[in-house]
Design a protein around this motif. Structure first.
Motif, PDB file in Angstrom:
ATOM      1  N   ALA A   7       5.698  -2.351   5.148  1.00  0.00           N
ATOM      2  CA  ALA A   7       4.832  -1.506   5.930  1.00  0.00           C
ATOM      3  C   ALA A   7       5.554  -1.398   7.337  1.00  0.00           C
ATOM      4  O   ALA A   7       5.332  -0.031   7.765  1.00  0.00           O
ATOM      5  N   GLY A   8       6.092  -2.374   8.022  1.00  0.00           N
ATOM      6  CA  GLY A   8       6.702  -2.001   9.287  1.00  0.00           C
ATOM      7  C   GLY A   8       8.035  -1.071   9.016  1.00  0.00           C
ATOM      8  O   GLY A   8       7.932  -0.224  10.094  1.00  0.00           O
ATOM      9  N   TRP A   9       8.466  -1.071   8.058  1.00  0.00           N
ATOM     10  CA  TRP A   9       9.808  -0.189   7.748  1.00  0.00           C
ATOM     11  C   TRP A   9       9.170   1.339   7.544  1.00  0.00           C
ATOM     12  O   TRP A   9       9.859   2.137   8.041  1.00  0.00           O
ATOM     13  N   TYR A  10       8.033   1.416   7.134  1.00  0.00           N
ATOM     14  CA  TYR A  10       7.483   2.999   7.194  1.00  0.00           C
ATOM     15  C   TYR A  10       6.571   3.354   8.302  1.00  0.00           C
ATOM     16  O   TYR A  10       5.876   4.090   8.168  1.00  0.00           O
ATOM     17  N   ASN A  11       6.585   2.327   9.245  1.00  0.00           N
ATOM     18  CA  ASN A  11       5.653   2.678  10.388  1.00  0.00           C
ATOM     19  C   ASN A  11       4.114   2.554  10.053  1.00  0.00           C
ATOM     20  O   ASN A  11       3.354   3.463  10.682  1.00  0.00           O
ATOM     21  N   GLN A  12       3.913   1.812   9.254  1.00  0.00           N
ATOM     22  CA  GLN A  12       2.471   1.741   8.507  1.00  0.00           C
ATOM     23  C   GLN A  12       1.793   0.301   8.873  1.00  0.00           C
ATOM     24  O   GLN A  12       2.525  -0.846   8.994  1.00  0.00           O
TER      25      GLN A  12
ATOM     26  N   GLY B 222       0.728  -1.297   0.099  1.00  0.00           N
ATOM     27  CA  GLY B 222      -0.158  -0.174  -0.138  1.00  0.00           C
ATOM     28  C   GLY B 222       0.812   1.263  -0.131  1.00  0.00           C
ATOM     29  O   GLY B 222       0.210   2.245   0.084  1.00  0.00           O
ATOM     30  N   ILE B 223       2.334   1.058   0.150  1.00  0.00           N
ATOM     31  CA  ILE B 223       3.123   2.252   0.111  1.00  0.00           C
ATOM     32  C   ILE B 223       3.292   2.915  -1.359  1.00  0.00           C
ATOM     33  O   ILE B 223       3.448   4.197  -1.495  1.00  0.00           O
ATOM     34  N   VAL B 224       3.372   2.222  -2.449  1.00  0.00           N
ATOM     35  CA  VAL B 224       3.468   2.557  -3.798  1.00  0.00           C
ATOM     36  C   VAL B 224       2.214   1.982  -4.426  1.00  0.00           C
ATOM     37  O   VAL B 224       1.715   1.027  -4.440  1.00  0.00           O
ATOM     38  N   ALA B 225       1.589   3.368  -5.166  1.00  0.00           N
ATOM     39  CA  ALA B 225       0.351   3.054  -5.891  1.00  0.00           C
ATOM     40  C   ALA B 225       0.701   2.504  -7.106  1.00  0.00           C
ATOM     41  O   ALA B 225       1.532   2.840  -7.937  1.00  0.00           O
ATOM     42  N   ARG B 226      -0.310   1.338  -7.350  1.00  0.00           N
ATOM     43  CA  ARG B 226       0.037   0.735  -8.654  1.00  0.00           C
ATOM     44  C   ARG B 226      -0.351   1.602  -9.924  1.00  0.00           C
ATOM     45  O   ARG B 226      -1.398   2.176  -9.853  1.00  0.00           O
ATOM     46  N   ASP B 227       0.490   1.643 -10.995  1.00  0.00           N
ATOM     47  CA  ASP B 227       0.331   2.399 -12.184  1.00  0.00           C
ATOM     48  C   ASP B 227       0.389   4.089 -11.771  1.00  0.00           C
ATOM     49  O   ASP B 227       0.276   4.882 -13.139  1.00  0.00           O
ATOM     50  N   LEU B 228       0.548   4.377 -10.877  1.00  0.00           N
ATOM     51  CA  LEU B 228       0.411   5.908 -10.482  1.00  0.00           C
ATOM     52  C   LEU B 228       1.871   6.540 -10.068  1.00  0.00           C
ATOM     53  O   LEU B 228       2.298   7.690 -10.398  1.00  0.00           O
ATOM     54  N   GLU B 229       2.780   5.676  -9.586  1.00  0.00           N
ATOM     55  CA  GLU B 229       3.966   6.068  -9.083  1.00  0.00           C
ATOM     56  C   GLU B 229       5.126   4.884  -9.211  1.00  0.00           C
ATOM     57  O   GLU B 229       4.583   3.667  -9.022  1.00  0.00           O
ATOM     58  N   PRO B 230       6.374   4.990  -9.637  1.00  0.00           N
ATOM     59  CA  PRO B 230       7.368   4.043  -9.891  1.00  0.00           C
ATOM     60  C   PRO B 230       7.949   3.755  -8.617  1.00  0.00           C
ATOM     61  O   PRO B 230       7.891   4.622  -7.487  1.00  0.00           O
ATOM     62  N   VAL B 231       8.415   2.489  -8.182  1.00  0.00           N
ATOM     63  CA  VAL B 231       9.185   2.085  -7.162  1.00  0.00           C
ATOM     64  C   VAL B 231      10.481   3.039  -7.187  1.00  0.00           C
ATOM     65  O   VAL B 231      11.261   2.755  -8.371  1.00  0.00           O
ATOM     66  N   SER B 232      10.895   3.847  -6.457  1.00  0.00           N
ATOM     67  CA  SER B 232      12.209   4.647  -6.226  1.00  0.00           C
ATOM     68  C   SER B 232      13.333   3.877  -6.102  1.00  0.00           C
ATOM     69  O   SER B 232      13.190   2.808  -5.702  1.00  0.00           O
ATOM     70  N   GLY B 233      14.485   4.208  -6.511  1.00  0.00           N
ATOM     71  CA  GLY B 233      15.951   3.739  -6.269  1.00  0.00           C
ATOM     72  C   GLY B 233      15.962   3.345  -4.871  1.00  0.00           C
ATOM     73  O   GLY B 233      16.329   2.166  -4.673  1.00  0.00           O
ATOM     74  N   SER B 234      15.716   4.206  -3.816  1.00  0.00           N
ATOM     75  CA  SER B 234      16.077   3.906  -2.402  1.00  0.00           C
ATOM     76  C   SER B 234      15.079   2.740  -1.894  1.00  0.00           C
ATOM     77  O   SER B 234      15.278   1.963  -1.018  1.00  0.00           O
ATOM     78  N   GLN B 235      13.727   2.995  -2.546  1.00  0.00           N
ATOM     79  CA  GLN B 235      12.715   1.836  -2.251  1.00  0.00           C
ATOM     80  C   GLN B 235      13.211   0.524  -2.952  1.00  0.00           C
ATOM     81  O   GLN B 235      13.187  -0.581  -2.146  1.00  0.00           O
ATOM     82  N   GLY B 236      13.680   0.371  -3.872  1.00  0.00           N
ATOM     83  CA  GLY B 236      14.546  -0.752  -4.361  1.00  0.00           C
ATOM     84  C   GLY B 236      15.632  -1.267  -3.525  1.00  0.00           C
ATOM     85  O   GLY B 236      15.689  -2.436  -3.181  1.00  0.00           O
ATOM     86  N   ALA B 237      16.205  -0.457  -3.206  1.00  0.00           N
ATOM     87  CA  ALA B 237      17.504  -0.959  -2.357  1.00  0.00           C
ATOM     88  C   ALA B 237      16.969  -1.372  -1.038  1.00  0.00           C
ATOM     89  O   ALA B 237      17.580  -2.293  -0.352  1.00  0.00           O
ATOM     90  N   ASP B 238      15.868  -0.594  -0.465  1.00  0.00           N
ATOM     91  CA  ASP B 238      15.423  -1.010   0.936  1.00  0.00           C
ATOM     92  C   ASP B 238      14.638  -2.309   0.755  1.00  0.00           C
ATOM     93  O   ASP B 238      14.718  -3.150   1.435  1.00  0.00           O
TER      94      ASP B 238
END
Length: 211
Positions: A173-178, A14-30
């Motif tokens: 989700a836990g990584w983002y405290n969600q 639920g952190i990244v929205a499908r088709d609305l935003e790409p997974v960022s480089g930092s999110q890929g590394a995380d």
């Protein structure tokens, strides 16, 4: 690929929205870090490591202790002599190390003790081998770290990749405290209940009486 599983897990969390935003480089590394942390967590008890494996090592004359990389659970230990397979009986720590024995005798091994050490499984055998036997282990081996471009189909069934994707979404989700969506939590619990049945524990009386 591992990166595809990571990207799908970010969307599932639920952190990244499908088709609305790409997974960022930092999110890929995380995501890669969290996926490898998840794989490592499965190695704690091996309960959710679904695959058993059989491997061998060579016993050395007069050597009691052997260290086997990535061995996390040991079910059976056997060796073959003159076409006959001989089993070894598992022992608890106090019984193996705390009872009397003849330390200088090399013969056929009939008892063993297994414990985990850093990155390895440690096996002690008694008697010490009288010749260079090929010893067969049946157990579970650790899940290893993956890279972004690793082909997961070469290692894991699709059902296990599905499990990893849902568990990883929970980690994210836990990584983002969600809080992870409820549907994800429900799916994780469903798969966790089924995984141990893939290779159920063997409660054969022989194993119980020998401990």
């Amino acid at each position: 690929l591992a990166r595809e599983l990571i990207n799908k897990a970010w969307i599932l969390s639920g952190i990244v929205a499908r088709d609305l935003e790409p997974v960022s480089g930092s999110q890929g590394a995380d995501g890669l870090f969290l996926l490898n942390a998840l794989l490592s967590q499965q190695n704690i008890t091996s309960k959710f490591v679904p695959y058993n494996d059989e491997q061998t090592f060579t016993a050395v004359i007069g050597q009691e202790t052997y260290e086997i990389p990535n061995l996390i659970t040991l079910y059976t230990l056997t060796f073959t002599k003159n076409g006959v397979r001989y089993p070894m009986q598992p022992m608890q720590r106090k019984r193996y190390f705390g009872t009397g024995r003849a330390n200088n005798v090399n013969s056929l091994m009939y008892q063993y003790f297994f414990q985990r050490i850093n990155g390895k499984g440690q096996i002690f055998m008694y008697f010490k081998p009288s010749e260079a036997f090929t010893v067969t282990m049946n157990g579970k081996f650790a899940l290893l770290d993956v890279t972004f471009d690793e082909e997961l189909n070469d290692t894991y069934d699709e059902f296990y990749q599905l499990y990893l994707m849902y568990e990883l979404a929970n980690f994210m989700a836990g990584w983002y405290n969600q809080l992870v969506p409820q549907v994800v939590q429900d799916k994780i619990l469903e798969i966790r209940k089924e995984l141990p049945d893939l290779n159920p524990l063997d409660f054969e009386p022989y194993n119980v009486s020998s401990i």
